[in-house]
Design a protein around this motif. Structure first.
Motif, PDB file in Angstrom:
ATOM      1  N   ALA A 209      17.920 -46.291  29.341  1.00 42.04           N
ATOM      2  CA  ALA A 209      17.262 -45.282  30.176  1.00 42.04           C
ATOM      3  C   ALA A 209      17.073 -43.978  29.405  1.00 42.04           C
ATOM      4  CB  ALA A 209      18.073 -45.046  31.438  1.00 42.04           C
ATOM      5  N   VAL A 210      18.075 -43.597  28.613  1.00 40.59           N
ATOM      6  CA  VAL A 210      17.954 -42.393  27.793  1.00 40.59           C
ATOM      7  C   VAL A 210      16.801 -42.531  26.803  1.00 40.59           C
ATOM      8  CG1 VAL A 210      19.082 -41.011  26.016  1.00 40.59           C
ATOM      9  CG2 VAL A 210      20.383 -41.741  28.023  1.00 40.59           C
ATOM     10  N   ASP A 211      16.706 -43.685  26.152  1.00 34.28           N
ATOM     11  CA  ASP A 211      15.631 -43.915  25.188  1.00 34.28           C
ATOM     12  C   ASP A 211      14.262 -43.879  25.861  1.00 34.28           C
ATOM     13  OD1 ASP A 211      17.507 -44.172  23.192  1.00 34.28           O
ATOM     14  OD2 ASP A 211      17.508 -46.373  23.221  1.00 34.28           O
ATOM     15  N   ALA A 212      14.160 -44.512  27.041  1.00 34.89           N
ATOM     16  CA  ALA A 212      12.889 -44.536  27.754  1.00 34.89           C
ATOM     17  C   ALA A 212      12.491 -43.131  28.199  1.00 34.89           C
ATOM     18  CB  ALA A 212      12.979 -45.473  28.949  1.00 34.89           C
ATOM     19  N   ALA A 213      13.460 -42.364  28.700  1.00 37.73           N
ATOM     20  CA  ALA A 213      13.178 -40.992  29.117  1.00 37.73           C
ATOM     21  C   ALA A 213      12.750 -40.144  27.919  1.00 37.73           C
ATOM     22  CB  ALA A 213      14.402 -40.388  29.787  1.00 37.73           C
ATOM     23  N   GLY A 214      13.394 -40.378  26.781  1.00 42.91           N
ATOM     24  CA  GLY A 214      13.011 -39.660  25.575  1.00 42.91           C
ATOM     25  C   GLY A 214      11.581 -39.963  25.158  1.00 42.91           C
ATOM     26  N   GLU A 215      11.160 -41.203  25.373  1.00 48.31           N
ATOM     27  CA  GLU A 215       9.784 -41.565  25.044  1.00 48.31           C
ATOM     28  C   GLU A 215       8.796 -40.844  25.955  1.00 48.31           C
ATOM     29  OE1 GLU A 215       7.120 -45.647  24.813  1.00 48.31           O
ATOM     30  OE2 GLU A 215       9.233 -45.689  24.159  1.00 48.31           O
ATOM     31  N   LEU A 216       9.139 -40.698  27.230  1.00 46.43           N
ATOM     32  CA  LEU A 216       8.256 -39.950  28.126  1.00 46.43           C
ATOM     33  C   LEU A 216       8.168 -38.484  27.719  1.00 46.43           C
ATOM     34  CD1 LEU A 216       8.984 -41.332  31.723  1.00 46.43           C
ATOM     35  CD2 LEU A 216       7.426 -42.170  29.969  1.00 46.43           C
ATOM     36  N   ARG A 217       9.267 -37.943  27.219  1.00 46.12           N
ATOM     37  CA  ARG A 217       9.222 -36.567  26.729  1.00 46.12           C
ATOM     38  C   ARG A 217       8.322 -36.450  25.497  1.00 46.12           C
ATOM     39  NH1 ARG A 217      12.802 -33.449  24.751  1.00 46.12           N
ATOM     40  NH2 ARG A 217      11.581 -31.690  25.505  1.00 46.12           N
ATOM     41  N   LYS A 218       8.382 -37.433  24.618  1.00 43.07           N
ATOM     42  CA  LYS A 218       7.508 -37.402  23.436  1.00 43.07           C
ATOM     43  C   LYS A 218       6.040 -37.463  23.832  1.00 43.07           C
ATOM     44  CE  LYS A 218      10.830 -39.494  20.243  1.00 43.07           C
ATOM     45  NZ  LYS A 218      11.164 -40.709  19.442  1.00 43.07           N
ATOM     46  N   ARG A 219       5.764 -38.120  24.960  1.00 39.27           N
ATOM     47  CA  ARG A 219       4.374 -38.234  25.423  1.00 39.27           C
ATOM     48  C   ARG A 219       3.920 -36.993  26.181  1.00 39.27           C
ATOM     49  NH1 ARG A 219       3.843 -44.394  27.860  1.00 39.27           N
ATOM     50  NH2 ARG A 219       5.004 -45.482  26.224  1.00 39.27           N
ATOM     51  N   GLY A 220       4.845 -36.065  26.488  1.00 41.13           N
ATOM     52  CA  GLY A 220       4.413 -34.817  27.096  1.00 41.13           C
ATOM     53  C   GLY A 220       5.284 -34.264  28.202  1.00 41.13           C
ATOM     54  N   ALA A 221       6.090 -35.079  28.864  1.00 36.27           N
ATOM     55  CA  ALA A 221       6.940 -34.563  29.949  1.00 36.27           C
ATOM     56  C   ALA A 221       7.946 -33.566  29.387  1.00 36.27           C
ATOM     57  CB  ALA A 221       7.667 -35.710  30.637  1.00 36.27           C
ATOM     58  N   GLN A 222       8.080 -32.407  30.025  1.00 38.22           N
ATOM     59  CA  GLN A 222       9.011 -31.409  29.520  1.00 38.22           C
ATOM     60  C   GLN A 222      10.460 -31.739  29.892  1.00 38.22           C
ATOM     61  OE1 GLN A 222       7.683 -27.249  29.789  1.00 38.22           O
ATOM     62  NE2 GLN A 222       5.713 -27.987  30.521  1.00 38.22           N
ATOM     63  N   GLN A 223      10.660 -32.339  31.074  1.00 35.93           N
ATOM     64  CA  GLN A 223      11.965 -32.829  31.490  1.00 35.93           C
ATOM     65  C   GLN A 223      11.762 -34.178  32.175  1.00 35.93           C
ATOM     66  OE1 GLN A 223      14.838 -29.631  33.195  1.00 35.93           O
ATOM     67  NE2 GLN A 223      12.828 -29.094  33.999  1.00 35.93           N
ATOM     68  N   VAL A 224      12.776 -35.039  32.062  1.00 32.44           N
ATOM     69  CA  VAL A 224      12.755 -36.313  32.779  1.00 32.44           C
ATOM     70  C   VAL A 224      14.023 -36.387  33.618  1.00 32.44           C
ATOM     71  CG1 VAL A 224      12.688 -38.828  32.613  1.00 32.44           C
ATOM     72  CG2 VAL A 224      11.425 -37.433  30.953  1.00 32.44           C
ATOM     73  N   LEU A 225      13.838 -36.446  34.937  1.00 28.86           N
ATOM     74  CA  LEU A 225      14.936 -36.636  35.881  1.00 28.86           C
ATOM     75  C   LEU A 225      14.854 -38.089  36.328  1.00 28.86           C
ATOM     76  CD1 LEU A 225      17.214 -35.368  37.672  1.00 28.86           C
ATOM     77  CD2 LEU A 225      15.416 -34.950  39.380  1.00 28.86           C
ATOM     78  N   ALA A 226      15.718 -38.925  35.774  1.00 26.49           N
ATOM     79  CA  ALA A 226      15.626 -40.366  35.981  1.00 26.49           C
ATOM     80  C   ALA A 226      16.695 -40.847  36.955  1.00 26.49           C
ATOM     81  CB  ALA A 226      15.766 -41.109  34.654  1.00 26.49           C
ATOM     82  N   SER A 227      16.252 -41.477  38.029  1.00 28.17           N
ATOM     83  CA  SER A 227      17.172 -42.030  39.017  1.00 28.17           C
ATOM     84  C   SER A 227      17.536 -43.451  38.635  1.00 28.17           C
ATOM     85  CB  SER A 227      16.521 -42.006  40.400  1.00 28.17           C
ATOM     86  OG  SER A 227      17.326 -42.691  41.330  1.00 28.17           O
ATOM     87  N   LEU A 228      18.835 -43.731  38.575  1.00 27.59           N
ATOM     88  CA  LEU A 228      19.331 -45.062  38.217  1.00 27.59           C
ATOM     89  C   LEU A 228      20.005 -45.726  39.412  1.00 27.59           C
ATOM     90  CD1 LEU A 228      20.804 -44.176  34.702  1.00 27.59           C
ATOM     91  CD2 LEU A 228      18.482 -44.934  35.278  1.00 27.59           C
ATOM     92  N   GLY A 229      19.599 -45.349  40.623  1.00 29.54           N
ATOM     93  CA  GLY A 229      20.150 -45.954  41.829  1.00 29.54           C
ATOM     94  C   GLY A 229      21.624 -45.650  41.988  1.00 29.54           C
ATOM     95  N   ALA A 230      22.392 -46.683  42.310  1.00 31.37           N
ATOM     96  CA  ALA A 230      23.829 -46.503  42.527  1.00 31.37           C
ATOM     97  C   ALA A 230      24.569 -46.106  41.260  1.00 31.37           C
ATOM     98  CB  ALA A 230      24.427 -47.786  43.090  1.00 31.37           C
TER      99      ALA A 230
END
Length: 319
Positions: A209-230
């Motif tokens: 999840a950290v790696d995927a969120a980092g990829e979204l940041r590289k594509r332009g998102a300034q912050q990624v708030l990722a919900s991982l459920g429980a």
């Protein structure tokens, strides 16, 4: 002030029953009718927490009128574009053991003129607040796009909001999320499945999840708030990365819990570990309430929230 935009709002009917038996007559123990749509839920959660908010949305038909009336009864300002189609009605069936069955209607198709009117209404809402003590600090754009709006519509909205001097949070998925990243939204809020879809690979550990969120940041998102459920939530930003959790003994309904989390995050400033902790507290409270009821400050348990910069990268995700 925080403004929400819900391009495809709904009326949400929730039935609670011990067990759903397909093909049989099922009798509900309780039922609720709530204004729905992800941005609408964010406005409801913000209002429950004492924040000023305006809900911008397209409304049509009797269902649209009822949705607006329900929001106003809850003390939420409504700014609406009247559309030709009827606002959709969604149904959720919540079982005592935590099972949830959802039936989401497609919703109306917006014309080019209705799409343009919605963008103009957002711009006007943002402009009117300036210098009045009700300046718009954040716009939260949430949910799926209705038929008639291209995936690039959110990207256009992000650029428009930034040009007006406000920050923007985006909670959507699929092509609409990917198209908006280049416009540099201030925060995006995908869940685990949406993260996996965005990067085209499985997310099975916190590290994934950290790696995927980092990829979204590289594509332009300034912050990624990722919900991982429980399993908790992640916040990945230029200033740092944090992981948090808030265990819940019994889940009553998770309808709108992610929206409550986003409201908590934005209400606490929308950046840093304190905002992540607020997101977790709001989400944990929401899943213990019936239907899509949004938590009040009295429902929160901040002591149950744990946030750390020491992210457990190897921890497997459940489910």
């Amino acid at each position: 002030m925080i403004v929400t935009i819900t391009p495809n709002p709904s009326l949400d009917r929730t039935y609670e029953l011990p067990t759903l038996t397909p093909g049989e007559v099922n009798r509900a123990a309780h039922d609720r009718l709530d204004p729905g749509g992800k941005g609408v839920n964010v406005s409801r959660a913000l209002t429950a927490a004492g924040h000023r908010t305006t809900a911008v949305l397209p409304l049509g038909g009797l269902s649209g009128g009822l949705l607006s009336d329900l929001l106003r009864r809850q003390g939420i300002d409504v700014a609406a574009v009247t559309i030709a189609g009827d606002t959709r009605i969604n149904v959720s069936i919540a079982e005592d053991g935590g099972g949830l069955t959802k039936i989401n209607a497609v919703g109306p198709e917006l014309s080019a003129a209705e799409s343009a009117a919605l963008l103009a209404l957002v711009r006007d809402t943002q402009r009117i607040g300036r210098g009045t003590g009700n300046d718009v600090d954040w716009l939260a754009c949430c949910g799926s796009l209705p038929r008639g709006l291209a995936p690039e519509w959110y990207a256009q909205l992000v650029a428009q909001v930034h040009s007006g001097g406000a920050r923007i949070a985006l909670d959507t998925s699929g092509p609409a999320l990917l198209a908006a990243l280049s416009a540099r939204p201030d925060v995006v809020k995908p869940n685990r499945e949406e993260l996996a879809e965005a990067v085209g690979r499985q997310v099975t550990t916190v590290g994934d999840a950290v790696d995927a969120a980092g990829e979204l940041r590289k594509r332009g998102a300034q912050q990624v708030l990722a919900s991982l459920g429980a399993d908790g939530m992640l916040l990945i930003a230029e200033e740092g990365s944090w992981f948090g959790s808030a265990p819940v003994a019994v889940v009553r309904s998770d309808v709108g819990a992610g929206d409550a989390s986003l409201a908590g995050f934005l209400g606490a400033g929308g950046t840093g570990p304190e905002a992540l902790a607020a997101a977790l507290a709001h989400g944990a409270a929401a899943v213990q309430l019936p239907g899509s009821v949004m938590p009040t400050p009295a429902d929160l348990d901040p002591a149950a929230v744990v946030v750390t910069a020491d992210i457990p990268l190897e921890r497997p995700l459940r489910g």
